[in-house]
Design a protein around this motif. Sequence first.
Motif, short mmCIF file in Angstrom:
data_model
loop_
_atom_site.label_atom_id
_atom_site.label_comp_id
_atom_site.label_asym_id
_atom_site.label_seq_id
_atom_site.Cartn_x
_atom_site.Cartn_y
_atom_site.Cartn_z
N VAL A 16 -125.78 33.56 -4.86
CA VAL A 16 -126.88 32.90 -4.14
C VAL A 16 -127.93 32.37 -5.13
CG1 VAL A 16 -128.74 33.28 -2.48
CG2 VAL A 16 -126.49 34.27 -2.07
N MET A 17 -128.27 33.18 -6.11
CA MET A 17 -129.27 32.75 -7.10
C MET A 17 -128.75 31.57 -7.92
SD MET A 17 -132.20 33.02 -8.36
CE MET A 17 -133.06 34.54 -8.39
N GLY A 18 -127.49 31.64 -8.34
CA GLY A 18 -126.90 30.56 -9.13
C GLY A 18 -126.84 29.26 -8.34
N MET A 19 -126.41 29.34 -7.09
CA MET A 19 -126.32 28.13 -6.27
C MET A 19 -127.71 27.56 -5.98
SD MET A 19 -123.30 27.22 -5.99
CE MET A 19 -123.40 25.96 -4.75
N THR A 20 -128.69 28.40 -5.79
CA THR A 20 -130.05 27.93 -5.56
C THR A 20 -130.57 27.15 -6.76
OG1 THR A 20 -130.47 29.82 -4.12
CG2 THR A 20 -132.40 28.65 -4.97
N ILE A 21 -130.37 27.72 -7.94
CA ILE A 21 -130.83 27.05 -9.17
C ILE A 21 -130.05 25.75 -9.38
CG2 ILE A 21 -130.92 27.24 -11.68
CD1 ILE A 21 -131.50 30.24 -11.27
N LEU A 22 -128.74 25.78 -9.16
CA LEU A 22 -127.94 24.57 -9.36
C LEU A 22 -128.31 23.47 -8.38
CD1 LEU A 22 -124.39 25.99 -10.11
CD2 LEU A 22 -125.94 24.84 -11.68
N ALA A 29 -131.23 23.07 -6.88
CA ALA A 29 -132.56 22.58 -7.24
C ALA A 29 -132.47 21.64 -8.45
CB ALA A 29 -133.49 23.75 -7.54
N CYS A 30 -131.69 22.04 -9.46
CA CYS A 30 -131.51 21.18 -10.64
C CYS A 30 -130.84 19.85 -10.25
CB CYS A 30 -130.68 21.89 -11.69
SG CYS A 30 -131.57 23.14 -12.60
N ALA A 31 -129.88 19.90 -9.35
CA ALA A 31 -129.19 18.67 -8.92
C ALA A 31 -130.15 17.73 -8.20
CB ALA A 31 -128.00 19.02 -8.04
N ALA A 32 -130.99 18.28 -7.33
CA ALA A 32 -131.95 17.44 -6.60
C ALA A 32 -132.97 16.81 -7.55
CB ALA A 32 -132.65 18.26 -5.53
N ILE A 33 -133.47 17.59 -8.49
CA ILE A 33 -134.43 17.05 -9.45
C ILE A 33 -133.76 16.02 -10.34
CG2 ILE A 33 -135.93 17.64 -11.40
CD1 ILE A 33 -136.31 20.40 -10.04
N GLN A 34 -132.53 16.30 -10.77
CA GLN A 34 -131.79 15.36 -11.62
C GLN A 34 -131.55 14.04 -10.89
OE1 GLN A 34 -130.96 15.94 -14.74
NE2 GLN A 34 -129.05 14.95 -15.24
N MET A 35 -131.22 14.12 -9.61
CA MET A 35 -131.02 12.91 -8.81
C MET A 35 -132.30 12.09 -8.75
SD MET A 35 -129.92 12.52 -4.83
CE MET A 35 -131.48 13.21 -4.28
N SER A 36 -133.42 12.76 -8.55
CA SER A 36 -134.70 12.05 -8.49
C SER A 36 -135.03 11.38 -9.82
CB SER A 36 -135.82 13.03 -8.12
OG SER A 36 -135.57 13.62 -6.89
N VAL A 37 -134.81 12.10 -10.91
CA VAL A 37 -135.08 11.52 -12.23
C VAL A 37 -134.20 10.29 -12.45
CG1 VAL A 37 -134.81 11.93 -14.72
CG2 VAL A 37 -135.91 13.64 -13.30
N GLN A 38 -132.93 10.39 -12.10
CA GLN A 38 -132.02 9.26 -12.30
C GLN A 38 -132.44 8.05 -11.45
OE1 GLN A 38 -129.52 9.10 -14.55
NE2 GLN A 38 -130.10 11.14 -15.24
N LEU A 39 -132.79 8.31 -10.19
CA LEU A 39 -133.15 7.21 -9.30
C LEU A 39 -134.43 6.51 -9.74
CD1 LEU A 39 -132.37 8.60 -5.75
CD2 LEU A 39 -131.26 6.71 -6.90
N PHE A 40 -135.45 7.27 -10.06
CA PHE A 40 -136.75 6.66 -10.34
C PHE A 40 -136.92 6.20 -11.78
CE2 PHE A 40 -137.58 9.01 -6.43
CZ PHE A 40 -138.17 8.01 -5.69
N MET A 41 -136.29 6.90 -12.73
CA MET A 41 -136.47 6.52 -14.14
C MET A 41 -135.47 5.45 -14.58
SD MET A 41 -138.91 8.04 -15.60
CE MET A 41 -140.01 9.38 -15.31
#
Length: 94
Positions: free
Chosen positions: A34-40, A42-54
């Motif tokens: 559960v902890m690993g999937m939560t972190i992964l 969250a990282c995927a959502a942030i990474q997607m945002s960085v890719q889209l906007f930057m």
Amino acid sequence: MKQLFPIKHVMGYVFSLILSVVALAVVFWDMSFVMGMTILLACAAIQMSVQLFMFMHIGENGTKGALFTNIAYALFVGLVTIFGTLFTMIWGYR
């Protein structure tokens, strides 16, 4: 000269590398599922945002309707690909 250096792109790249290292650390550290999937996730959502906007320049154009339509279409194609693959390879297409 300061205006010619793409500081936002460099910071986006560095932030993407940091998020990738965090995701790799989840794999190497022994943590609960559960902890690993939560972190992964969250990282995927942030990474997607960085890719889209930057790097895809979502916020820089005046016609945002076309950009968000393209994103919706890309999500649709991605989901059809993922669930089509699951359907044919795991759920036993006959």
